[in-house]
Design a protein around this motif. Structure first.
Motif, mmCIF file in Angstrom:
data_model
loop_
_atom_site.group_PDB
_atom_site.id
_atom_site.type_symbol
_atom_site.label_atom_id
_atom_site.label_comp_id
_atom_site.label_asym_id
_atom_site.label_seq_id
_atom_site.Cartn_x
_atom_site.Cartn_y
_atom_site.Cartn_z
ATOM 1 N N GLY A 65 0.979 -1.282 -0.120
ATOM 2 C CA GLY A 65 -0.042 0.236 -0.004
ATOM 3 C C GLY A 65 0.763 1.525 0.014
ATOM 4 O O GLY A 65 0.500 2.423 0.643
ATOM 5 N N LEU A 66 2.062 1.171 -0.636
ATOM 6 C CA LEU A 66 2.790 2.339 -0.871
ATOM 7 C C LEU A 66 2.201 3.454 -1.690
ATOM 8 O O LEU A 66 1.734 3.432 -2.802
ATOM 9 C CB LEU A 66 4.204 1.895 -1.542
ATOM 10 N N GLU A 67 2.025 4.899 -0.868
ATOM 11 C CA GLU A 67 1.609 5.858 -1.500
ATOM 12 C C GLU A 67 2.404 6.675 -2.299
ATOM 13 O O GLU A 67 3.464 6.817 -1.855
ATOM 14 C CB GLU A 67 0.812 6.934 -0.536
ATOM 15 N N VAL A 68 1.963 7.100 -3.680
ATOM 16 C CA VAL A 68 3.029 7.715 -4.647
ATOM 17 C C VAL A 68 2.147 8.598 -5.291
ATOM 18 O O VAL A 68 1.231 8.498 -5.622
ATOM 19 C CB VAL A 68 3.704 6.624 -5.553
ATOM 20 N N ASP A 69 3.018 10.109 -5.571
ATOM 21 C CA ASP A 69 2.367 10.933 -5.973
ATOM 22 C C ASP A 69 2.438 10.762 -7.460
ATOM 23 O O ASP A 69 3.653 11.090 -8.071
ATOM 24 C CB ASP A 69 2.885 12.299 -5.619
ATOM 25 N N GLU A 70 1.589 10.159 -8.161
ATOM 26 C CA GLU A 70 1.539 9.863 -9.500
ATOM 27 C C GLU A 70 1.663 11.058 -10.502
ATOM 28 O O GLU A 70 0.766 12.058 -10.197
ATOM 29 C CB GLU A 70 0.498 8.877 -9.823
ATOM 30 N N SER A 71 2.243 10.875 -11.339
ATOM 31 C CA SER A 71 2.270 11.834 -12.846
ATOM 32 C C SER A 71 3.172 10.933 -13.864
ATOM 33 O O SER A 71 3.942 10.256 -13.572
ATOM 34 C CB SER A 71 3.163 13.196 -12.406
ATOM 35 N N SER A 72 2.905 11.636 -15.030
ATOM 36 C CA SER A 72 3.797 10.754 -16.154
ATOM 37 C C SER A 72 4.951 11.004 -16.067
ATOM 38 O O SER A 72 5.761 10.047 -16.387
ATOM 39 C CB SER A 72 3.260 11.440 -17.526
ATOM 40 N N PHE A 73 5.411 12.085 -15.502
ATOM 41 C CA PHE A 73 6.967 12.177 -15.208
ATOM 42 C C PHE A 73 7.636 11.314 -14.207
ATOM 43 O O PHE A 73 8.554 10.515 -14.752
ATOM 44 C CB PHE A 73 7.355 13.656 -14.651
ATOM 45 N N GLN A 74 6.915 11.076 -13.130
ATOM 46 C CA GLN A 74 7.465 10.110 -12.339
ATOM 47 C C GLN A 74 7.344 8.617 -12.595
ATOM 48 O O GLN A 74 8.044 7.811 -12.122
ATOM 49 C CB GLN A 74 6.208 10.095 -11.072
ATOM 50 N N LYS A 75 6.402 8.326 -13.678
ATOM 51 C CA LYS A 75 6.314 6.932 -13.984
ATOM 52 C C LYS A 75 7.416 6.499 -14.745
ATOM 53 O O LYS A 75 8.091 5.392 -14.784
ATOM 54 C CB LYS A 75 4.864 6.765 -14.908
ATOM 55 N N VAL A 76 8.181 7.595 -15.233
ATOM 56 C CA VAL A 76 9.330 7.394 -16.098
ATOM 57 C C VAL A 76 10.562 7.275 -15.227
ATOM 58 O O VAL A 76 11.339 6.229 -15.635
ATOM 59 C CB VAL A 76 9.718 8.518 -17.037
ATOM 60 N N ILE A 77 10.609 7.731 -14.185
ATOM 61 C CA ILE A 77 12.011 7.685 -13.338
ATOM 62 C C ILE A 77 11.771 6.650 -12.204
ATOM 63 O O ILE A 77 12.614 6.733 -11.368
ATOM 64 C CB ILE A 77 12.232 9.300 -12.881
ATOM 65 N N LYS A 78 10.639 6.352 -11.821
ATOM 66 C CA LYS A 78 10.590 5.044 -10.847
ATOM 67 C C LYS A 78 11.644 4.037 -11.032
ATOM 68 O O LYS A 78 11.859 3.539 -12.263
ATOM 69 C CB LYS A 78 9.223 4.305 -10.912
#
Length: 282
Positions: A65-78
Motif C-alpha cells: 500500500g505504498l502511496e506515490v504522487d503519480e504523474s507521467s513524469f514520475q512513471k518514467v523515473i521510478k
C-alpha cells in the motif's frame, strides 16, 4: 409426561452438541483469518534477480500500500535503487532490504522514496521513508545497525538507528525522540549545520569497552543572536551595516553530540543536555 421428558432431553442434547462444535469452528476461522492477514511480497522468491522492473514496482506498491504522487513524469523515473540481502545487529537471520525511489512529488511526500525491510520469505518487517540509509558497524566484528536519516522537505531532520531485538526491529538511538535533538539541518531559518547532516563518529567515550556514537559538526548561525537568545538579521559595526547570511554567518559553533551506549537498555543515550547547552530549542 413421557412426551415432555423426551422434549427436555432432546433440548439439552441439541444444546450440548452445539456447544461442542462452536469453539472448534471458531478456532478454525480465527486461524484462517490470521493466516490470510500475513502479507508476503512473493517477488523475493527470485532474489537477487528482478525479471520485470515495472511489475516488481507495481507488486511492491500494491502489496504494501505504498502511496506515490503519480504523474507521467514520475512513471518514467521510478526505480529500484537497492535490492540486497543484509544482516542487522541483534539477529543472525538474513533480511531483504529494498529501496524504491519514485523521484519527485509534493513536499509532504518528501523524500519521495521508500525503504522496505523484509524477511527472506517476503514478510514485512518495517517500511521507512528516509532521506538516506546506511548499514553501520558500531561494535567491531558484529552485524551492522541500520541507520536511517529522516527529514522534511524544508531540511529539518535527524537520525534513527535500528537493531533487531527478539525478532522485532527497535530504534535504539534516543536523540531523535520527539524531535529532541536535530542532527540534520539544511533549513535556512536562523541556523544550519555544517555539514547539513552531522558526521557520525564511533568511539568508546566512557572507556567501558563498548563503542558509543556522536554526531559532529558545526552550528552555523545565519542570523545574529543576543545573549538573551533574540535573533537579528543585521547590526552596525564600526559605522557599517553588516547583514548575516549563509555566506556571511554570525558565528560557527563546534558541536559534538555524544550518546553513550547503555548495557542495561541497549540504547544510545545523550551524555548531557544538548538542548540546553546549545539552546537548540530557540
Amino acid at each position: 409426561m413421557k412426551t415432555l421428558l423426551s422434549l427436555i432431553i432432546l433440548t439439552f442434547t441439541t444444546v450440548g452438541c452445539a456447544n461442542k462444535q462452536t469453539p472448534k469452528d471458531e478456532k478454525l476461522s480465527v486461524a484462517e483469518n490470521q493466516e490470510n492477514t500475513v502479507t508476503i511480497f512473493r517477488q523475493v522468491a527470485d532474489f537477487p534477480t528482478i525479471k520485470d522492473t515495472t511489475k516488481f514496482i507495481t507488486d511492491l506498491q500494491q502489496t504494501f500500500g505504498l502511496e506515490v504522487d503519480e504523474s507521467s513524469f514520475q512513471k518514467v523515473i521510478k526505480k529500484i535503487t537497492t535490492y540486497q540481502k543484509v544482516k542487522i545487529y541483534g539477529s543472525d537471520n538474513d533480511y531483504i532490504f529494498i529501496e524504491y525511489d519514485y523521484g519527485d512529488g509534493s513536499g509532504a511526500a518528501f523524500p519521495w522514496k521508500y525503504q522496505i525491510l523484509l524477511t527472506t520469505d517476503g514478510k514485512l518487517v518495517k517500511i521507512f521513508s528516509g532521506h538516506r540509509f546506511e548499514f553501520v558497524e558500531i561494535f567491531k566484528g558484529k552485524n551492522p545497525f541500520l541507520l536511517i536519516v529522516v527529514g522534511t522537505a524544508k531540511g529539518n531532520g535527524g537520525h534513527e538507528i535500528y537493531k533487531m531485538s527478539a525478532d522485532t526491529l527497535e530504534n535504539v538511538y534516543e536523540g531523535y525522540l520527539d524531535n529532541a535533538i536535530r542532527t540534520y539541518d539544511a533549513h535556512q531559518d536562523n541556523r544550519i549545520y555544517e555539514p547539513n547532516e552531522l558526521s557520525l563518529k564511533i568511539k568508546d567515550y566512557n572507556n567501558d569497552g563498548l563503542n558509543d556514537i556522536a554526531f559532529v559538526g558545526k552550528i552555523v548561525l545565519i542570523q545574529g543572536q543576543t545573549k538573551n537568545g533574540d535573533w537579528f538579521d543585521n547590526e552596525t559595526i564600526n559605522g557599517k551595516t553588516v547583514t548575516y547570511s549563509v555566506d556571511n554567518p554570525f558565528k560557527k559553533i563546534l558541536v559534538e553530540f555524544v550518546f553513550l551506549y547503555s548495557k542495561q537498555t541497549g540504547h544510545f543515550k545523550a551524555k548531557e543536555n544538548y538542548i540546553e547547552k546549545y539552546r537548540l530549542d530557540n
